[in-house]
Design an enzyme around this catalytic site. Sequence first.
Site, PDB file in Angstrom:
ATOM      1  N   ASP A  40    -120.381  54.775 -58.391  1.00 52.78           N
ATOM      2  CA  ASP A  40    -121.013  55.332 -57.210  1.00 52.78           C
ATOM      3  C   ASP A  40    -120.138  56.499 -56.742  1.00 52.78           C
ATOM      4  O   ASP A  40    -118.952  56.570 -57.090  1.00 52.78           O
ATOM      5  CB  ASP A  40    -121.095  54.248 -56.124  1.00 52.78           C
ATOM      6  N   ASP A  79    -120.363  58.656 -53.119  1.00 55.99           N
ATOM      7  CA  ASP A  79    -119.983  58.685 -51.712  1.00 55.99           C
ATOM      8  C   ASP A  79    -119.528  57.311 -51.239  1.00 55.99           C
ATOM      9  O   ASP A  79    -120.268  56.330 -51.334  1.00 55.99           O
ATOM     10  CB  ASP A  79    -121.147  59.171 -50.858  1.00 55.99           C
TER      11      ASP A  79
END
Length: 267
Positions: free
Chosen positions: A13, A15
Site C-alpha cells: 500500500d 499512503d
Amino acid sequence: MENLGKIKCFLLDMDGTINLGAKLLSGSGDFINYLKESGRDFIFVTNNSSKNGRHYVQKMRNLGIDCSSNNVLTSGEATANYLNSLKPKAKIYLIGTPDLEEEFINWGFTLTAENPDYVVLGFDMTLTYEKLVIGCDLIRKGVTYIATHPDFNCPTETGYIPDCGSMIELIKASTGKLPKIIGKPNDLIIKSAFRKRPQYKLEEFAMVGDRLYTDIKAGVCADITSILVLSGEAAMKDVEESDVKPTFIFDGVATIYQKLKEADETK
C-alpha cells in the site's frame, strides 16, 4: 522471523505505509533499496482507478523512490487484467477517467455503449449524468457489472471526496444492482498481482498496509502473508477489536527492513 525472510515479493500500500501525502515515511527509502539489494521484488498496490500506473511511478520518483510501471498495480489495471482473463478484446461500457480509458484501450478492449459485454465503473472524476443514464440502462438490461474498488471516499489535501463506492451506491439506488468488485479488500486485485509476477510462489508474497479492512483483509482473503504497519490508520486497539488478524504487526516499513536484514544475516 524465518517466514518473513522467505518473502520475495512485497505488495505495498502507499499512503500511510510508504508515504503520507507528499512526504516519505521514515525508513521507506531504505526499505525499498534493501528489497532491490537483496534480490527481492515489490509492487505498489492501490485502489485508486482514476490514475494510471505512470502517475504513481512519477509520484514515487518525486518522493525519491525509483520504480517503473512494472512496480505499480492499480485497481483499474487489475480490473482490465481480470476481464482479459475472462474475455480478451471484449466490448466494455466504461464509466471512468481518461486515464482509465487509456488503460483499457491498451489492453485491447473496445469501449462502446453498443451491446457491451461488461459495464465497468471506476473512480470517475469526470462523471456526467449522461454516463450514469447509459450505464444504469445497460445494467438494468442485465449486462455484467464490474467495479474497480469499493472505497466510499478518497482523501485529498482539502478533505474527502466521493470515490467509487459512493458511485456504486448511487447506481444501486437506481437499478437495485451491485457490481462484482475487484479492488481491496477483495482478493481479485491480489490475484492480478500474482499474474503480474508468475515467477513467485504463493508463500513468497506478502501484503503490507496500514488498513485492516482493506490491505490486510485482501492479504488474508488471498491466503498470503499479511503485514500491518502502524504508521497510518490502524492502531493496536483496532487489531484487538477486529476479526481480521495480520501475520505480522510492525511500527512501520523501517522495522520490516531491520527484520529482513536480521533474517538474512542468520541464513
